[in-house]
Design a protein around this motif. Structure first.
Motif, PDB file in Angstrom:
ATOM      1  N   THR A 294      92.943  34.254  19.160  1.00  0.00           N
ATOM      2  CA  THR A 294      93.598  33.246  19.987  1.00  0.00           C
ATOM      3  C   THR A 294      95.130  33.247  19.949  1.00  0.00           C
ATOM      4  O   THR A 294      95.762  32.307  20.436  1.00  0.00           O
ATOM      5  CB  THR A 294      93.092  31.841  19.584  1.00  0.00           C
ATOM      6  OG1 THR A 294      93.216  31.676  18.164  1.00  0.00           O
ATOM      7  CG2 THR A 294      91.636  31.671  19.991  1.00  0.00           C
ATOM      8  N   GLU A 295      95.738  34.282  19.414  1.00  0.00           N
ATOM      9  CA  GLU A 295      97.202  34.293  19.311  1.00  0.00           C
ATOM     10  C   GLU A 295      97.865  34.174  20.680  1.00  0.00           C
ATOM     11  O   GLU A 295      98.833  33.410  20.851  1.00  0.00           O
ATOM     12  CB  GLU A 295      97.691  35.553  18.608  1.00  0.00           C
ATOM     13  CG  GLU A 295      99.215  35.585  18.472  1.00  0.00           C
ATOM     14  CD  GLU A 295      99.733  36.828  17.765  1.00  0.00           C
ATOM     15  OE1 GLU A 295     100.874  36.795  17.289  1.00  0.00           O
ATOM     16  OE2 GLU A 295      98.994  37.829  17.683  1.00  0.00           O
TER      17      GLU A 295
ATOM     18  N   ALA B 132      97.719  30.658  22.009  1.00  0.00           N
ATOM     19  CA  ALA B 132      98.602  29.757  21.273  1.00  0.00           C
ATOM     20  C   ALA B 132     100.056  29.944  21.687  1.00  0.00           C
ATOM     21  O   ALA B 132     100.797  28.966  21.878  1.00  0.00           O
ATOM     22  CB  ALA B 132      98.440  29.982  19.774  1.00  0.00           C
ATOM     23  N   GLU B 133     100.461  31.192  21.843  1.00  0.00           N
ATOM     24  CA  GLU B 133     101.842  31.470  22.237  1.00  0.00           C
ATOM     25  C   GLU B 133     102.130  30.935  23.632  1.00  0.00           C
ATOM     26  O   GLU B 133     103.149  30.283  23.873  1.00  0.00           O
ATOM     27  CB  GLU B 133     102.115  32.973  22.182  1.00  0.00           C
ATOM     28  CG  GLU B 133     103.533  33.339  22.560  1.00  0.00           C
ATOM     29  CD  GLU B 133     103.815  34.829  22.463  1.00  0.00           C
ATOM     30  OE1 GLU B 133     104.923  35.240  22.840  1.00  0.00           O
ATOM     31  OE2 GLU B 133     102.929  35.581  22.023  1.00  0.00           O
TER      32      GLU B 133
ATOM     33  N   TYR C 243     100.464  28.641  25.322  1.00  0.00           N
ATOM     34  CA  TYR C 243     100.341  27.180  25.358  1.00  0.00           C
ATOM     35  C   TYR C 243     101.646  26.525  24.890  1.00  0.00           C
ATOM     36  O   TYR C 243     102.091  25.523  25.457  1.00  0.00           O
ATOM     37  CB  TYR C 243      99.184  26.740  24.472  1.00  0.00           C
ATOM     38  CG  TYR C 243      98.889  25.253  24.533  1.00  0.00           C
ATOM     39  CD1 TYR C 243      98.010  24.739  25.479  1.00  0.00           C
ATOM     40  CD2 TYR C 243      99.498  24.375  23.639  1.00  0.00           C
ATOM     41  CE1 TYR C 243      97.743  23.378  25.537  1.00  0.00           C
ATOM     42  CE2 TYR C 243      99.237  23.014  23.692  1.00  0.00           C
ATOM     43  CZ  TYR C 243      98.358  22.518  24.636  1.00  0.00           C
ATOM     44  OH  TYR C 243      98.103  21.172  24.693  1.00  0.00           O
ATOM     45  N   SER C 244     102.275  27.110  23.876  1.00  0.00           N
ATOM     46  CA  SER C 244     103.534  26.563  23.362  1.00  0.00           C
ATOM     47  C   SER C 244     104.647  26.660  24.391  1.00  0.00           C
ATOM     48  O   SER C 244     105.637  25.920  24.324  1.00  0.00           O
ATOM     49  CB  SER C 244     103.948  27.288  22.076  1.00  0.00           C
ATOM     50  OG  SER C 244     104.361  28.617  22.355  1.00  0.00           O
TER      51      SER C 244
ATOM     52  N   ASP D 228      96.414  31.255  14.922  1.00  0.00           N
ATOM     53  CA  ASP D 228      97.499  30.432  15.462  1.00  0.00           C
ATOM     54  C   ASP D 228      97.027  29.164  16.166  1.00  0.00           C
ATOM     55  O   ASP D 228      97.812  28.526  16.882  1.00  0.00           O
ATOM     56  CB  ASP D 228      98.409  31.243  16.399  1.00  0.00           C
ATOM     57  CG  ASP D 228      99.291  32.227  15.638  1.00  0.00           C
ATOM     58  OD1 ASP D 228      99.326  32.152  14.388  1.00  0.00           O
ATOM     59  OD2 ASP D 228      99.940  33.077  16.283  1.00  0.00           O
ATOM     60  N   LEU D 229      95.782  28.783  15.959  1.00  0.00           N
ATOM     61  CA  LEU D 229      95.368  27.461  16.418  1.00  0.00           C
ATOM     62  C   LEU D 229      96.018  26.419  15.513  1.00  0.00           C
ATOM     63  O   LEU D 229      96.209  26.645  14.323  1.00  0.00           O
ATOM     64  CB  LEU D 229      93.848  27.339  16.372  1.00  0.00           C
ATOM     65  CG  LEU D 229      93.086  28.251  17.343  1.00  0.00           C
ATOM     66  CD1 LEU D 229      91.588  28.140  17.134  1.00  0.00           C
ATOM     67  CD2 LEU D 229      93.458  27.941  18.788  1.00  0.00           C
ATOM     68  N   SER D 230      96.362  25.267  16.096  1.00  0.00           N
ATOM     69  CA  SER D 230      97.120  24.252  15.363  1.00  0.00           C
ATOM     70  C   SER D 230      96.772  22.873  15.912  1.00  0.00           C
ATOM     71  O   SER D 230      96.053  22.739  16.908  1.00  0.00           O
ATOM     72  CB  SER D 230      98.619  24.503  15.532  1.00  0.00           C
ATOM     73  OG  SER D 230      99.000  24.271  16.892  1.00  0.00           O
TER      74      SER D 230
ATOM     75  N   ASN E 230      97.556  22.546  19.673  1.00  0.00           N
ATOM     76  CA  ASN E 230      96.766  23.155  20.755  1.00  0.00           C
ATOM     77  C   ASN E 230      95.250  23.061  20.582  1.00  0.00           C
ATOM     78  O   ASN E 230      94.507  23.408  21.490  1.00  0.00           O
ATOM     79  CB  ASN E 230      97.164  24.623  20.930  1.00  0.00           C
ATOM     80  CG  ASN E 230      96.968  25.449  19.663  1.00  0.00           C
ATOM     81  OD1 ASN E 230      95.981  25.313  18.952  1.00  0.00           O
ATOM     82  ND2 ASN E 230      97.922  26.344  19.381  1.00  0.00           N
TER      83      ASN E 230
ATOM     84  N   PHE F 276      92.165  23.510  23.442  1.00  0.00           N
ATOM     85  CA  PHE F 276      91.318  24.698  23.309  1.00  0.00           C
ATOM     86  C   PHE F 276      89.846  24.292  23.234  1.00  0.00           C
ATOM     87  O   PHE F 276      89.009  24.826  23.952  1.00  0.00           O
ATOM     88  CB  PHE F 276      91.716  25.492  22.066  1.00  0.00           C
ATOM     89  CG  PHE F 276      90.995  26.806  21.934  1.00  0.00           C
ATOM     90  CD1 PHE F 276      91.438  27.918  22.631  1.00  0.00           C
ATOM     91  CD2 PHE F 276      89.890  26.920  21.120  1.00  0.00           C
ATOM     92  CE1 PHE F 276      90.777  29.136  22.520  1.00  0.00           C
ATOM     93  CE2 PHE F 276      89.221  28.128  20.999  1.00  0.00           C
ATOM     94  CZ  PHE F 276      89.667  29.240  21.699  1.00  0.00           C
TER      95      PHE F 276
END
Length: 237
Positions: free
Chosen positions: A154-155, A158-159, A161-162, A191-193, A196, A200
């Motif tokens: 999912t990197e 995540a990138e 989405y940011s 990189d899920l946080s 996000n 997701f």
């Protein structure tokens, strides 16, 4: 509810920085379970720069929830997994010198190899998952290896989405739909946080499990493990 498995590699990184046993990895694993996480994930690497192979053995008696061991199925790794028999093994094609995982398997090119490795793990009662990019061909390829699940890398999501690009979720949604149709369970990670994860989760049908380490530990430096784990569980419910 999507299950939360906490990757504790970063705890081991901090411990190893001083050469002692602070923080105590086993105690942290116990506390993470007490705080409600449904899984513990580790990703030992050949140079043991964070999780050591002995940690993997020591955690076996500590982890009462799902125990997920990630890694490239080289000889030493495979031997360890077969001896420990965790709940799940997640196969990741990372190079020996990789700082972190940066690509999924080419499940078409490596079909025969993956089938052989997966069959050995499954003969020993270990659920298998393959780390894959959000590519429909890779999902189709994964379904022909005998794996139980895939883990979506999912990197990229995540990138993007940011940066405000929510449309980056589309290939992941499409892959999840196809995976489910092909009888594969769906995991996700990298990189899920807290920023996000809710979006997701809302857009990935049939999402069984997420594995989160780096962001969760960083967030916990400010808010504490118990509060952060509770926040993830709320967003995943």
């Amino acid at each position: 509810m999507t299950r939360l498995s906490v990757n504790i590699n970063k705890i081991a990184t901090i411990r190893n920085a001083r050469g002692g046993n602070m923080p105590n990895l086993l105690k942290v694993a116990e506390d993470i379970q007490k705080f409600g996480a449904q899984g513990i994930t580790i990703h030992p690497r050949p140079d043991e720069r964070h999780i050591k192979y002995q940690d993997a053995y020591d955690l076996k008696s500590i982890v009462k929830v799902e125990y997920n061991i990630e890694g490239n199925p080289m000889d030493n790794f495979t031997k360890m997994v077969l001896e420990i028999k965790p709940t799940q093994v997640t196969l990741v094609p990372d190079a020996i010198d990789a700082i972190t995982s940066n690509a999924g398997w080419d499940t078409v090119k490596h079909k025969a190899y993956l089938k052989e490795v997966i069959s050995e793990f499954k003969r020993n009662g270990i659920r298998t998952s393959i780390f894959v990019n959000p590519d429909l061909k890779m999902i189709e390829g994964a379904s022909k290896t005998g794996t139980d699940r895939i883990e979506l890398y999912t990197e990229e999501f995540a990138e993007q989405y940011s940066l405000g690009n929510k449309a980056a979720i589309k290939p992941y949604t499409q892959c999840a739909i196809l995976a489910n149709e092909l009888g594969l369970g769906i995991n996700a990670g990298h990189d899920l946080s807290l920023e996000n994860i809710e979006y997701f989760k809302q857009n990935i049908p049939h999402l069984l499990e997420v594995s989160i380490g780096h962001a969760l530990i960083c967030e916990s430096l400010y808010d504490g493990l118990e509060k952060v784990i509770a926040s993830y569980l709320k967003k995943l419910s």
